[in-house]
Design a protein around this motif. Structure first.
Motif, mmCIF file in Angstrom:
data_model
loop_
_atom_site.group_PDB
_atom_site.id
_atom_site.type_symbol
_atom_site.label_atom_id
_atom_site.label_comp_id
_atom_site.label_asym_id
_atom_site.label_seq_id
_atom_site.Cartn_x
_atom_site.Cartn_y
_atom_site.Cartn_z
ATOM 1 N N THR A 98 0.800 -1.238 0.000
ATOM 2 C CA THR A 98 0.000 0.000 0.000
ATOM 3 C C THR A 98 0.827 1.280 0.000
ATOM 4 O OG1 THR A 98 -0.074 0.096 2.428
ATOM 5 C CG2 THR A 98 -1.782 -1.202 1.318
ATOM 6 N N GLU A 99 2.139 1.136 0.291
ATOM 7 C CA GLU A 99 3.022 2.302 0.455
ATOM 8 C C GLU A 99 2.520 3.213 1.583
ATOM 9 O OE1 GLU A 99 3.571 4.223 -3.297
ATOM 10 O OE2 GLU A 99 4.707 2.557 -4.154
ATOM 11 N N LYS A 100 1.910 2.586 2.570
ATOM 12 C CA LYS A 100 1.430 3.304 3.749
ATOM 13 C C LYS A 100 2.061 2.678 4.991
ATOM 14 C CE LYS A 100 -3.001 4.333 1.536
ATOM 15 N NZ LYS A 100 -4.477 4.144 1.572
ATOM 16 N N LEU A 101 1.994 3.372 6.099
ATOM 17 C CA LEU A 101 2.577 3.002 7.391
ATOM 18 C C LEU A 101 4.053 3.419 7.451
ATOM 19 C CD1 LEU A 101 1.396 -0.615 8.301
ATOM 20 C CD2 LEU A 101 0.340 1.532 8.954
ATOM 21 N N GLU A 102 4.420 3.969 8.567
ATOM 22 C CA GLU A 102 5.828 4.164 8.881
ATOM 23 C C GLU A 102 6.131 3.241 10.062
ATOM 24 O OE1 GLU A 102 9.008 7.491 10.601
ATOM 25 O OE2 GLU A 102 6.945 8.083 10.134
ATOM 26 N N ILE A 103 7.017 2.301 9.831
ATOM 27 C CA ILE A 103 7.356 1.310 10.858
ATOM 28 C C ILE A 103 8.557 1.833 11.644
ATOM 29 C CG2 ILE A 103 7.989 -1.097 11.278
ATOM 30 C CD1 ILE A 103 6.671 -1.603 8.419
ATOM 31 N N LYS A 104 8.344 2.044 12.926
ATOM 32 C CA LYS A 104 9.344 2.717 13.752
ATOM 33 C C LYS A 104 10.102 1.735 14.632
ATOM 34 C CE LYS A 104 6.771 7.086 13.772
ATOM 35 N NZ LYS A 104 6.163 8.156 14.610
ATOM 36 N N GLN A 105 10.310 2.113 15.891
ATOM 37 C CA GLN A 105 11.045 1.255 16.818
ATOM 38 C C GLN A 105 10.189 0.091 17.309
ATOM 39 O OE1 GLN A 105 11.961 4.716 19.380
ATOM 40 N NE2 GLN A 105 14.074 3.962 19.440
ATOM 41 N N ALA A 106 10.850 -0.874 17.939
ATOM 42 C CA ALA A 106 10.138 -2.017 18.512
ATOM 43 C C ALA A 106 10.803 -2.422 19.818
ATOM 44 C CB ALA A 106 10.124 -3.185 17.536
ATOM 45 N N LEU A 107 10.040 -3.111 20.632
ATOM 46 C CA LEU A 107 10.552 -3.699 21.865
ATOM 47 C C LEU A 107 10.547 -5.211 21.718
ATOM 48 C CD1 LEU A 107 8.687 -1.679 24.675
ATOM 49 C CD2 LEU A 107 11.111 -1.505 24.064
ATOM 50 N N MET A 108 11.654 -5.843 22.087
ATOM 51 C CA MET A 108 11.730 -7.297 22.143
ATOM 52 C C MET A 108 12.335 -7.640 23.501
ATOM 53 S SD MET A 108 13.240 -10.066 19.414
ATOM 54 C CE MET A 108 14.935 -9.474 19.519
ATOM 55 N N GLY A 109 11.465 -7.971 24.438
ATOM 56 C CA GLY A 109 11.913 -8.104 25.815
ATOM 57 C C GLY A 109 12.299 -6.737 26.348
ATOM 58 N N ASP A 110 13.491 -6.630 26.891
ATOM 59 C CA ASP A 110 13.984 -5.343 27.402
ATOM 60 C C ASP A 110 14.772 -4.570 26.359
ATOM 61 O OD1 ASP A 110 12.889 -5.818 29.911
ATOM 62 O OD2 ASP A 110 14.673 -6.891 30.612
ATOM 63 N N GLN A 111 14.927 -5.154 25.181
ATOM 64 C CA GLN A 111 15.750 -4.534 24.142
ATOM 65 C C GLN A 111 14.915 -3.639 23.232
ATOM 66 O OE1 GLN A 111 17.836 -7.358 21.710
ATOM 67 N NE2 GLN A 111 19.014 -5.799 20.608
ATOM 68 N N VAL A 112 15.447 -2.456 22.948
ATOM 69 C CA VAL A 112 14.813 -1.525 22.015
ATOM 70 C C VAL A 112 15.460 -1.709 20.649
ATOM 71 C CG1 VAL A 112 14.330 0.880 21.459
ATOM 72 C CG2 VAL A 112 14.353 0.138 23.852
ATOM 73 N N LEU A 113 14.642 -1.984 19.645
ATOM 74 C CA LEU A 113 15.145 -2.200 18.288
ATOM 75 C C LEU A 113 14.929 -0.944 17.446
ATOM 76 C CD1 LEU A 113 13.704 -5.774 17.582
ATOM 77 C CD2 LEU A 113 15.902 -5.174 18.614
ATOM 78 N N SER A 114 15.942 -0.570 16.700
ATOM 79 C CA SER A 114 15.832 0.572 15.792
ATOM 80 C C SER A 114 14.991 0.163 14.586
ATOM 81 C CB SER A 114 17.228 0.992 15.322
ATOM 82 O OG SER A 114 17.791 -0.014 14.482
ATOM 83 N N PRO A 115 14.513 1.141 13.803
ATOM 84 C CA PRO A 115 13.753 0.793 12.594
ATOM 85 C C PRO A 115 14.522 -0.145 11.666
ATOM 86 C CG PRO A 115 13.453 3.114 13.102
ATOM 87 C CD PRO A 115 14.482 2.595 14.067
ATOM 88 N N ALA A 116 15.841 0.052 11.559
ATOM 89 C CA ALA A 116 16.655 -0.818 10.702
ATOM 90 C C ALA A 116 16.695 -2.243 11.256
ATOM 91 C CB ALA A 116 18.070 -0.261 10.586
#
Length: 201
Positions: A98-116
């Motif tokens: 759809t070329e929609k949504l901006e996927i940002k950061q995520a949490l996996m347990g206590d770890q913060v994941l960058s968009p990359a």
């Protein structure tokens, strides 16, 4: 100090985040009602869910300051409940389509994941894919060879038993006898080998 309603929402959101394998922040601006219904349906199919709520509440539930870089704009949180990557894969497939949504950061347990890092995670095989890969490998030629070898070892045992039996008979025979009729394994032995082989396969 948040009011009671917000406190209840933070508590509920915290519980959802704790249970989830991964929690991803997305900016859903630009999506329509139909887009959101479609996305929720796709997420539900893989054991995921999406919740639209205030940025301040996301911040409090995630741990103040953890996701600050992502909490600007119209955001929602997406929970991946069955495995770490299933819902994230859905997000990237939806974005690609759809070329929609901006996927940002995520949490996996206590770890913060960058968009990359989130994007890299989306490229890993999910639980169902891993199971399919495992089954494929188990059914492949290498595993089949193991089964053949197992059956061969069982046959070899019966052949050796026959040879030993034949040798014992030879000791009781006349020294002039140089040849003896080979003693074949009993039919029941062969049937047992086939039965075991069929069970293993």
């Amino acid at each position: 100090m948040p009011n009671q309603q917000n406190q209840d929402q933070v508590k509920s959101l915290t519980e959802l985040m704790t249970k989830a394998k991964t929690v991803t922040v997305i900016d859903y601006s630009g999506t329509g009602v139909n887009d959101q219904v479609k996305l929720r349906r796709q997420l539900k199919a893989v054991g995921g869910d999406m919740l639209v709520t205030k940025n301040t509440l996301i911040d409090l539930a995630a741990g103040k300051g953890k996701l600050t870089d992502s909490l600007k704009g119209m955001n929602a949180v997406v929970f991946s409940n069955q495995d770490e990557v299933a819902s994230i894969k859905v997000l990237f497939e939806f974005h690609k389509e759809t070329e929609k949504l901006e996927i940002k950061q995520a949490l996996m347990g206590d770890q913060v994941l960058s968009p990359a890092q989130v994007e890299a995670l989306s490229q890993l095989p999910g639980k169902k894919e891993l199971i399919a890969m495992l089954i494929s490998r188990l059914q492949g030629p290498a595993y089949g060879l193991v089964n053949v070898l197992k059956a061969g070892q069982r046959d070899l045992v019966y052949v050796l038993q026959a040879i030993v039996k034949k040798g014992n008979l030879g000791e009781k025979s006349s020294p002039a006898v140089t040849e003896q009729t080979p003693v074949e394994p009993k039919a029941t032995a062969t049937s047992e080998v086939k039965e075991v082989s069929s069970i293993v396969n």
